[in-house]
Design a protein around this motif. Structure first.
Motif, PDB file in Angstrom:
ATOM      1  N   PHE A 128       0.836  -1.193   0.000  1.00  0.00           N
ATOM      2  CA  PHE A 128       0.000   0.000   0.000  1.00  0.00           C
ATOM      3  C   PHE A 128       0.871   1.242   0.000  1.00  0.00           C
ATOM      4  CE2 PHE A 128      -3.232  -3.006   1.120  1.00  0.00           C
ATOM      5  CZ  PHE A 128      -4.410  -2.447   0.634  1.00  0.00           C
ATOM      6  N   HIS A 129       0.295   2.329  -0.472  1.00  0.00           N
ATOM      7  CA  HIS A 129       1.001   3.598  -0.543  1.00  0.00           C
ATOM      8  C   HIS A 129       0.295   4.622   0.337  1.00  0.00           C
ATOM      9  CE1 HIS A 129       2.726   2.619  -4.836  1.00  0.00           C
ATOM     10  NE2 HIS A 129       3.120   1.767  -3.908  1.00  0.00           N
ATOM     11  N   PHE A 130       1.054   5.670   0.681  1.00  0.00           N
ATOM     12  CA  PHE A 130       0.459   6.775   1.449  1.00  0.00           C
ATOM     13  C   PHE A 130       0.624   8.066   0.662  1.00  0.00           C
ATOM     14  CE2 PHE A 130      -0.019   9.835   4.970  1.00  0.00           C
ATOM     15  CZ  PHE A 130      -1.218   9.370   5.467  1.00  0.00           C
ATOM     16  N   GLN A 136      -4.168  10.149   2.756  1.00  0.00           N
ATOM     17  CA  GLN A 136      -4.921   8.916   2.574  1.00  0.00           C
ATOM     18  C   GLN A 136      -3.994   7.740   2.250  1.00  0.00           C
ATOM     19  OE1 GLN A 136      -8.220   8.518   2.908  1.00  0.00           O
ATOM     20  NE2 GLN A 136      -8.657  10.673   3.279  1.00  0.00           N
ATOM     21  N   VAL A 137      -4.353   6.558   2.780  1.00  0.00           N
ATOM     22  CA  VAL A 137      -3.736   5.313   2.326  1.00  0.00           C
ATOM     23  C   VAL A 137      -4.391   4.953   0.993  1.00  0.00           C
ATOM     24  CG1 VAL A 137      -3.363   2.872   2.842  1.00  0.00           C
ATOM     25  CG2 VAL A 137      -3.353   4.551   4.696  1.00  0.00           C
ATOM     26  N   VAL A 138      -3.575   4.672  -0.018  1.00  0.00           N
ATOM     27  CA  VAL A 138      -4.109   4.405  -1.352  1.00  0.00           C
ATOM     28  C   VAL A 138      -3.487   3.133  -1.915  1.00  0.00           C
ATOM     29  CG1 VAL A 138      -4.558   6.837  -1.854  1.00  0.00           C
ATOM     30  CG2 VAL A 138      -2.349   5.834  -2.468  1.00  0.00           C
ATOM     31  N   PRO A 139      -4.176   2.446  -2.827  1.00  0.00           N
ATOM     32  CA  PRO A 139      -3.572   1.295  -3.501  1.00  0.00           C
ATOM     33  C   PRO A 139      -2.441   1.745  -4.416  1.00  0.00           C
ATOM     34  CG  PRO A 139      -5.712   1.810  -4.453  1.00  0.00           C
ATOM     35  CD  PRO A 139      -5.573   2.672  -3.244  1.00  0.00           C
ATOM     36  N   ALA A 140      -1.559   0.825  -4.733  1.00  0.00           N
ATOM     37  CA  ALA A 140      -0.363   1.158  -5.497  1.00  0.00           C
ATOM     38  C   ALA A 140      -0.680   1.833  -6.829  1.00  0.00           C
ATOM     39  CB  ALA A 140       0.469  -0.099  -5.726  1.00  0.00           C
ATOM     40  N   LYS A 141      -1.780   1.461  -7.468  1.00  0.00           N
ATOM     41  CA  LYS A 141      -2.089   2.007  -8.794  1.00  0.00           C
ATOM     42  C   LYS A 141      -2.427   3.492  -8.764  1.00  0.00           C
ATOM     43  CE  LYS A 141      -7.003   0.695  -8.714  1.00  0.00           C
ATOM     44  NZ  LYS A 141      -8.056  -0.082  -9.414  1.00  0.00           N
ATOM     45  N   LEU A 142      -2.680   4.038  -7.575  1.00  0.00           N
ATOM     46  CA  LEU A 142      -3.021   5.454  -7.463  1.00  0.00           C
ATOM     47  C   LEU A 142      -1.829   6.319  -7.079  1.00  0.00           C
ATOM     48  CD1 LEU A 142      -6.554   5.323  -5.797  1.00  0.00           C
ATOM     49  CD2 LEU A 142      -5.953   5.497  -8.216  1.00  0.00           C
ATOM     50  N   GLY A 143      -0.641   5.755  -7.061  1.00  0.00           N
ATOM     51  CA  GLY A 143       0.554   6.545  -6.790  1.00  0.00           C
ATOM     52  C   GLY A 143       0.779   6.786  -5.316  1.00  0.00           C
ATOM     53  N   GLY A 144       0.960   8.048  -4.939  1.00  0.00           N
ATOM     54  CA  GLY A 144       1.262   8.380  -3.554  1.00  0.00           C
ATOM     55  C   GLY A 144       2.698   8.848  -3.405  1.00  0.00           C
ATOM     56  N   ASP A 145       3.116   9.079  -2.178  1.00  0.00           N
ATOM     57  CA  ASP A 145       4.455   9.600  -1.888  1.00  0.00           C
ATOM     58  C   ASP A 145       5.354   8.589  -1.195  1.00  0.00           C
ATOM     59  OD1 ASP A 145       4.003  12.500  -2.684  1.00  0.00           O
ATOM     60  OD2 ASP A 145       2.384  12.202  -1.235  1.00  0.00           O
ATOM     61  N   ILE A 158      10.477   0.946   3.260  1.00  0.00           N
ATOM     62  CA  ILE A 158       9.669   2.117   2.939  1.00  0.00           C
ATOM     63  C   ILE A 158      10.461   2.968   1.956  1.00  0.00           C
ATOM     64  CG2 ILE A 158       8.486   4.153   3.842  1.00  0.00           C
ATOM     65  CD1 ILE A 158       9.495   1.481   6.290  1.00  0.00           C
ATOM     66  N   LYS A 159       9.865   3.318   0.833  1.00  0.00           N
ATOM     67  CA  LYS A 159      10.566   4.073  -0.198  1.00  0.00           C
ATOM     68  C   LYS A 159       9.738   5.264  -0.666  1.00  0.00           C
ATOM     69  CE  LYS A 159      13.140   0.096  -2.012  1.00  0.00           C
ATOM     70  NZ  LYS A 159      13.508  -0.686  -3.224  1.00  0.00           N
ATOM     71  N   PRO A 160      10.422   6.353  -1.067  1.00  0.00           N
ATOM     72  CA  PRO A 160       9.696   7.464  -1.690  1.00  0.00           C
ATOM     73  C   PRO A 160       9.283   7.077  -3.110  1.00  0.00           C
ATOM     74  CG  PRO A 160      12.054   7.888  -1.716  1.00  0.00           C
ATOM     75  CD  PRO A 160      11.856   6.613  -0.936  1.00  0.00           C
ATOM     76  N   LEU A 161       8.158   7.597  -3.543  1.00  0.00           N
ATOM     77  CA  LEU A 161       7.617   7.239  -4.857  1.00  0.00           C
ATOM     78  C   LEU A 161       7.605   8.437  -5.794  1.00  0.00           C
ATOM     79  CD1 LEU A 161       4.530   5.247  -3.532  1.00  0.00           C
ATOM     80  CD2 LEU A 161       6.709   4.278  -4.305  1.00  0.00           C
ATOM     81  N   GLY A 162       7.726   8.162  -7.084  1.00  0.00           N
ATOM     82  CA  GLY A 162       7.685   9.232  -8.065  1.00  0.00           C
ATOM     83  C   GLY A 162       8.808  10.228  -7.847  1.00  0.00           C
TER      84      GLY A 162
END
Length: 292
Positions: A128-130, A136-145, A158-162
């Protein structure tokens, strides 16, 4: 009347304190990338959390800072944990590693302290992503930080995204350490500078937030008001008048201004109480000094 007096006595003797987490404002967070006390990281592990879980005073959690994909600064207190989950029928429970976000706040751009999103006590499971801007906690397909994964059984990463960037704070930043204010002697002559400080502000049971006041040598005041409801920040201006424990100020909202007239408690300076006027509606307010 005695009950009413007792109620106000309890309100105004309430103990309000600011903590180290609050002192990490936008100007302080903007210095994190160059700070010797911060380390840019591409992955956060439970070992790193454990090695850095006492950076902030009286806080048992690691402190990380994230520059989000939407170009905002966020601050988080995190711990690593494990959650026992029921497995398939007739099997042993499964233990899953999780990231606990004990507290977080994403700050609005172009302000000092205004909140975009904040929260406490969030469990983030692997895959899961945050999303820090949405809170919000979001599924992986919705991106996040931030993304949480389990690269090996019972391991946590735990890794930073995008485009998000993550920093581990290894030592309390000097700019976030509150300087001890001048000691006020309320046994002597009352001075307008006694109004300087931060207050927990309550407006007629309709609005609450954090009020910050600074008084200059001419007894004019400037400041900000940040609401609890949505974390928005508004300009405050006014003056100290006679008697010198009387304050007049306005909060400038987008389409209107609200005027306040109040008096500071001259015995200890811990509270201000008075009346307010918003267009044709009159009400009451009180503010409790926040001890840094």
């Amino acid at each position: 009347m005695r009950r009413l007096a007792l109620l106000f006595g309890l309100i105004f003797t309430a103990h309000v304190r600011a903590d180290a987490f609050d002192n990490y404002t936008n100007p302080v967070l903007a210095k994190v990338p160059e700070a010797a006390e911060a380390k840019a990281i591409q992955e956060l592990t439970p070992e790193m959390i454990l090695d850095n879980d006492q950076v902030l005073p009286n806080v048992k959690a690691a402190f990380i800072v994230v520059y989000t994909n939407e170009n905002r600064w966020a601050k988080l207190l995190v711990t690593a944990a494990r959650q026992k989950m029921p497995g398939p029928p007739d099997t042993e429970p499964v233990v899953v590693p999780i990231l606990r976000i004990e507290r977080y706040a994403t700050l609005r751009e172009a302000s000092e302290r205004a909140i975009q999103a904040e929260g406490k006590g969030i469990s983030l499971f692997p895959d899961f992503h945050f999303h820090l801007d949405l809170g919000q906690v979001v599924p992986a397909k919705l991106g996040g930080d931030l993304g949480v994964s389990e690269p090996k059984p019972n391991q946590l990463a735990i890794k930073p995204l995008g485009k998000a960037k993550m920093y581990l704070i290894t030592k309390h930043l000097p700019d976030a350490i509150s300087a001890k204010g001048e000691k006020m002697n309320f046994a002597g002559k009352f001075e307008p500078k006694f109004f300087n400080g931060t207050y927990k502000f309550y407006d007629d049971g309709r609005r609450s937030g954090t009020l910050r006041i600074k008084v200059n040598a001419e007894n004019d005041l400037t400041g900000t008001f940040v609401t609890d409801l949505d974390g928005r920040e508004y300009e405050v201006s006014g003056s100290i008048t006679k008697p010198l424990h009387k304050i007049l100020f306005t909060i400038k909202f987008p389409r209107t201004e609200q005027a306040f007239e109040g008096y500071m408690f001259t015995g200890n300076g811990k509270a201000i109480a008075g009346t307010s006027k918003l267009e044709e509606r009159e009400g009451g307010f009180y503010a409790l000094r926040v001890e840094e």
